[in-house]
Design an enzyme around this catalytic site. Structure first.
Site, PDB file in Angstrom:
ATOM      1  N   TYR A 153       0.852  -1.190   0.000  1.00  0.00           N
ATOM      2  CA  TYR A 153       0.000   0.000   0.000  1.00  0.00           C
ATOM      3  C   TYR A 153       0.888   1.241   0.000  1.00  0.00           C
ATOM      4  O   TYR A 153       1.890   1.309   0.726  1.00  0.00           O
ATOM      5  CB  TYR A 153      -0.898   0.023   1.240  1.00  0.00           C
ATOM      6  CG  TYR A 153      -1.697   1.295   1.395  1.00  0.00           C
ATOM      7  CD1 TYR A 153      -2.979   1.398   0.881  1.00  0.00           C
ATOM      8  CD2 TYR A 153      -1.152   2.397   2.062  1.00  0.00           C
ATOM      9  CE1 TYR A 153      -3.710   2.574   1.005  1.00  0.00           C
ATOM     10  CE2 TYR A 153      -1.875   3.574   2.191  1.00  0.00           C
ATOM     11  CZ  TYR A 153      -3.159   3.656   1.661  1.00  0.00           C
ATOM     12  OH  TYR A 153      -3.877   4.821   1.785  1.00  0.00           O
ATOM     13  N   GLU A 241      -3.603   7.681  -3.813  1.00  0.00           N
ATOM     14  CA  GLU A 241      -3.595   6.420  -3.063  1.00  0.00           C
ATOM     15  C   GLU A 241      -3.494   5.257  -4.044  1.00  0.00           C
ATOM     16  O   GLU A 241      -4.321   5.129  -4.937  1.00  0.00           O
ATOM     17  CB  GLU A 241      -4.874   6.301  -2.227  1.00  0.00           C
ATOM     18  CG  GLU A 241      -4.921   5.052  -1.367  1.00  0.00           C
ATOM     19  CD  GLU A 241      -6.225   4.932  -0.602  1.00  0.00           C
ATOM     20  OE1 GLU A 241      -6.194   4.583   0.579  1.00  0.00           O
ATOM     21  OE2 GLU A 241      -7.302   5.200  -1.197  1.00  0.00           O
TER      22      GLU A 241
END
Length: 432
Positions: A153, A241
């Protein structure tokens, strides 16, 4: 007891907030951006990334089944992923009005891509985030399917607590990052970036190492991190993101799925990006509100909320609920309000057949309460308001505003504070 209705809107708007909750368990604190958000489809975000040197899957966009078939042939990939392009999440488990199940499909046969696209384009796709009837699919993305050997991530965001950009990463990707932060906070890594100096090579290398990239992949990941940061600055993003930020068995670091939030205040210098804004999936009333710089979110109750400021809107929704009522919406005027906006706001609210009462809750800091009062009286007269109206005003020129309302001769109920206003609005509906 059901959750306060304000929490429903909070869920709708969770992705708009700058995200300190990434670094802690999910908070109940309301976090909202200052105005309507920019909606980009997945393929648009990926094109922005690709155009700026960020590694994404090869893909084409198709408007028809025949275009999708041709795109699949041109990809010449071992495996192809076909994705319906709508703004809602949960596409993979969605259902089309054509009967097809799933808005994301994998196949090795280009002909199947054409057959599937024929059942997608022009049909509604219903997911857990769409209305019951679903959203019409107008485009599909035909992309090269890549195997992922490991998922991490990565996010770059503006963090108020740091007064600037921050890199946030975790070796655990492909899952809800808030869950990782709650269960394994030691797996969340953070690098504060000096907005003047920019990202340092050492910071990018350190984050790549924290994410578990080894050998040549570490340099490759660091390079991608720097390119993502440069994109973040170039397009005036508030958040980029990437989840998952992954590696393939062939040794490639790829941004498989990304979400980009933009600073709406930078629209004047990001005209090309804002021109891509997809408003087709908005409710018509939301688009109409945006024309007058109003922010509107529909809920399922019968008391309309007319406020200035997103935080006040959430508080108003919740206090109505706590007093036994249900908000029909919240409509936010924002700061630099004009009398004409007040009129248009009432026009929007009274057009909703669910609305049985209107609660006006204004705190006049920047906003002049007298302008609000004049707008209210004009709207009541010209629109021949048929539903009870409760008004709570506080702040700049409040006494002048109260005199305008009390001398108007209109059936307007004044309230001394928010609690009083909520009780009177709920009671006005209960009398019907």
């Amino acid at each position: 007891m059901a959750a306060p209705v304000g929490a429903q809107a909070r869920k709708l708007l969770r992705d708009l907030a700058l995200r300190p909750p990434l670094l802690a368990a999910r908070s109940q604190v309301v976090q909202l951006t200052s105005r309507r958000w920019l909606n980009l489809q997945e393929y648009q975000s990926k094109k922005l990334m690709s155009d700026n040197g960020v590694k994404v899957q090869r893909f084409f966009v198709a408007d028809t089944a025949s275009e999708a078939l041709e795109a699949a042939k041109r990809l010449n990939a071992k495996e192809i992923v076909l994705k319906a392009q709508i703004l809602a999440g949960g596409r993979g488990k969605g259902v089309f009005s054509s009967g097809l199940k799933g808005g994301v499909h994998l196949t090795k046969d280009p002909k199947v891509v054409g057959q599937l696209a024929k059942q997608m384009i022009g049909y509604n796709l219903a997911t857990k985030q769409t209305p019951k009837e679903g959203v019409k699919v107008k485009k599909v993305m035909v992309a090269e399917a890549l195997d992922i050997s490991r998922e991490t991530y990565l996010a770059i965001l503006m963090d108020r607590s740091c007064n600037g950009p921050v890199l946030v990463g975790s070796p655990q990707g492909g899952v809800d990052i808030e869950e990782v932060a709650a269960s394994n906070p030691e797996l969340i890594f953070k690098e504060q970036i000096d907005i003047i100096e920019g990202i340092k090579d050492s910071q990018a290398q350190q984050m790549a190492e924290n994410l578990g990239f080894l050998g040549p992949l570490k340099n490759q990941a660091a390079d991608q991190i720097k390119k993502l940061y440069n994109l973040f600055l170039k397009i005036d993003a508030t958040q980029v993101e990437v989840n998952p930020f992954g590696e393939t068995p062939e040794g490639q670091v790829v941004c498989f799925d990304a979400k980009i939030n933009f600073d709406d205040n930078a629209e004047f210098r990001q005209k090309d990006i804002f021109a891509m804004d997809d408003k087709s999936e908005n409710e018509p009333i939301e688009n109409e509100a945006a024309r007058y710089d109003l922010k509107y979110i529909g809920l399922d109750g019968n008391i309309a909320c007319f406020v200035n400021g997103a935080g006040l809107a959430m508080a108003t929704c919740d206090i109505i609920f706590l007093n036994g009522g249900k908000p029909a919406n919240f409509l936010d005027l924002g700061g630099g309000v004009k009398e004409s906006q007040v009129y248009q706001a009432f026009k929007l609210l009274t057009a909703d057949p669910k609305v049985e009462a209107i609660l006006v809750n204004i705190f006049g800091g920047i906003v002049n309460c007298a302008i609000i009062a004049n707008g209210i009286t004009k709207a009541c007269r010209e629109l021949e308001l048929k539903v009870p109206l409760v008004v709570r005003l506080e702040g700049t020129n409040v006494h002048e505003a109260q005199n305008i309302l009390s001398n108007s001769g209109l059936p307007i109920t004044s309230a001394v504070d928010l609690e009083d206003a909520a009780k009177k609005a709920v009671a006005s509906v209960a009398k019907k």
